[in-house]
Motif scaffolding. Structure first.
Motif, mmCIF file in Angstrom:
data_model
loop_
_atom_site.group_PDB
_atom_site.id
_atom_site.type_symbol
_atom_site.label_atom_id
_atom_site.label_comp_id
_atom_site.label_asym_id
_atom_site.label_seq_id
_atom_site.Cartn_x
_atom_site.Cartn_y
_atom_site.Cartn_z
ATOM 1 N N LEU A 184 0.840 -1.196 0.000
ATOM 2 C CA LEU A 184 0.000 0.000 0.000
ATOM 3 C C LEU A 184 0.875 1.246 0.000
ATOM 4 O O LEU A 184 1.651 1.472 0.917
ATOM 5 N N SER A 185 0.745 2.061 -1.047
ATOM 6 C CA SER A 185 1.535 3.289 -1.142
ATOM 7 C C SER A 185 0.602 4.490 -1.250
ATOM 8 O O SER A 185 -0.602 4.358 -1.519
ATOM 9 N N ASP A 186 1.177 5.670 -1.043
ATOM 10 C CA ASP A 186 0.389 6.894 -1.216
ATOM 11 C C ASP A 186 -0.135 6.995 -2.647
ATOM 12 O O ASP A 186 -1.244 7.506 -2.881
ATOM 13 N N MET A 187 0.636 6.473 -3.601
ATOM 14 C CA MET A 187 0.197 6.520 -4.992
ATOM 15 C C MET A 187 -1.024 5.635 -5.222
ATOM 16 O O MET A 187 -1.904 5.953 -6.014
ATOM 17 N N ASP A 188 -1.093 4.493 -4.499
ATOM 18 C CA ASP A 188 -2.274 3.636 -4.593
ATOM 19 C C ASP A 188 -3.525 4.403 -4.161
ATOM 20 O O ASP A 188 -4.587 4.289 -4.782
ATOM 21 N N LEU A 189 -3.396 5.173 -3.076
ATOM 22 C CA LEU A 189 -4.541 5.911 -2.573
ATOM 23 C C LEU A 189 -4.951 7.015 -3.543
ATOM 24 O O LEU A 189 -6.141 7.252 -3.768
#
Length: 274
Positions: A184-189
């Motif tokens: 889970l990365s900030d880019m996923d969000l």
């Protein structure tokens, strides 16, 4: 496995199949692994060049599908390329320059876990390139891929599609499972919040780069097990390999100990609690 259909195509009305049971999946995957080994041996023997691209929504299962393909074949033949974010130097180069060195040579199967199509997807949606740069890429890449194919490469492009509800379920699983938090990365969000921007970018990518020489193939992966089996089966159908001829092998006799005894070496042995 479906060849790309335009965004204007009528929706499919068939009811989804129930999720595949693990036992059934493992039985079929074992059979397909044998076919992948046969494909590997043909690629090596024929000097074939195979390049497979995996693109798709976040959480669509690219990594799991690639792992299913490669877990029983040789990493010397099947090479997985997952490039990190470009360096400042790479940003100054021609866009495709950093991908070209990874294209297959004779006897290679190269799998891109995301590819040059980053420019049509994540870079376009999240503003890592300008609209003009993305439009230029979409205009030029079909002819680049034509050159790749005309050089003798079997080029296969997969888009893995997952529904909005299933993507939500998988991301929530990453949030709540300590074994998956690394996924889970900030880019996923950010990507999650831009679902329809990604849909528009995907549709434009299909419209301009789905060509006769390098078509897109779309796999639904709401059921990960079915999705993986469908992709592997389709991949095998795209490579003209021949069934592997198994040879009779008899193990030779081991040499006699001839007085050898295991020495009491002062090495550290791993504890055996199980």
């Amino acid at each position: 496995m479906a060849k790309h259909k335009s965004a204007d195509a009528a929706p499919e009305t068939a009811q989804p199949l129930p999720r595949m049971k693990t036992k059934e999946y493992e039985h079929e995957l074992r059979r397909l692994h044998g076919e992948l080994v046969a494909m590997q041996e043909w690629v090596k023997g024929a000097g074939a060049k195979v390049c497979v691209l995996f693109e798709g929504r976040d959480t669509a299962g690219k990594g799991g599908t690639i792992k299913a393909i490669t877990e029983r074949v040789s990493p010397r033949t099947f090479r997985v390329i997952a490039l990190p974010a470009p360096t400042d130097r790479e940003k100054s180069q021609m866009y495709l320059q950093r991908y070209v060195p990874h294209l297959p040579g004779a006897g290679d199967v190269v799998i891109f876990d995301r590819s040059w199509y980053n420019r049509a997807g994540v870079e376009r949606v999240l503003g890592f390139c300008t609209p003009e740069q993305s439009d230029q890429f979409l205009r030029l890449v079909p002819e680049v891929e034509r050159a790749i194919v005309e050089s003798g490469v079997i080029l296969i492009k997969y888009w893995l599609e997952v529904s909005a509800d299933e993507q939500t379920r998988r991301l929530e699983g990453r949030i709540n499972d300590p074994r998956k938090v690394w996924k889970l990365s900030d880019m996923d969000l950010k990507s999650y919040s831009r679902w329809y921007d990604y849909s528009r970018a995907r549709d434009e990518m299909f419209r301009t780069t789905d060509t006769a020489w390098a078509p897109w193939y779309v796999a639904n992966t709401d059921d990960k097990k079915r999705g993986r089996l469908n992709v592997i089966t389709h991949l095998l159908s795209q490579v003209p390999y021949k069934p592997l001829q198994r040879r009779e092998v008899t193990l030779p006799k081991r040499q006699k100990a001839d007085g050898y005894r295991e020495p009491a070496l002062s090495v550290r042995h791993i504890p055996t609690p199980y």
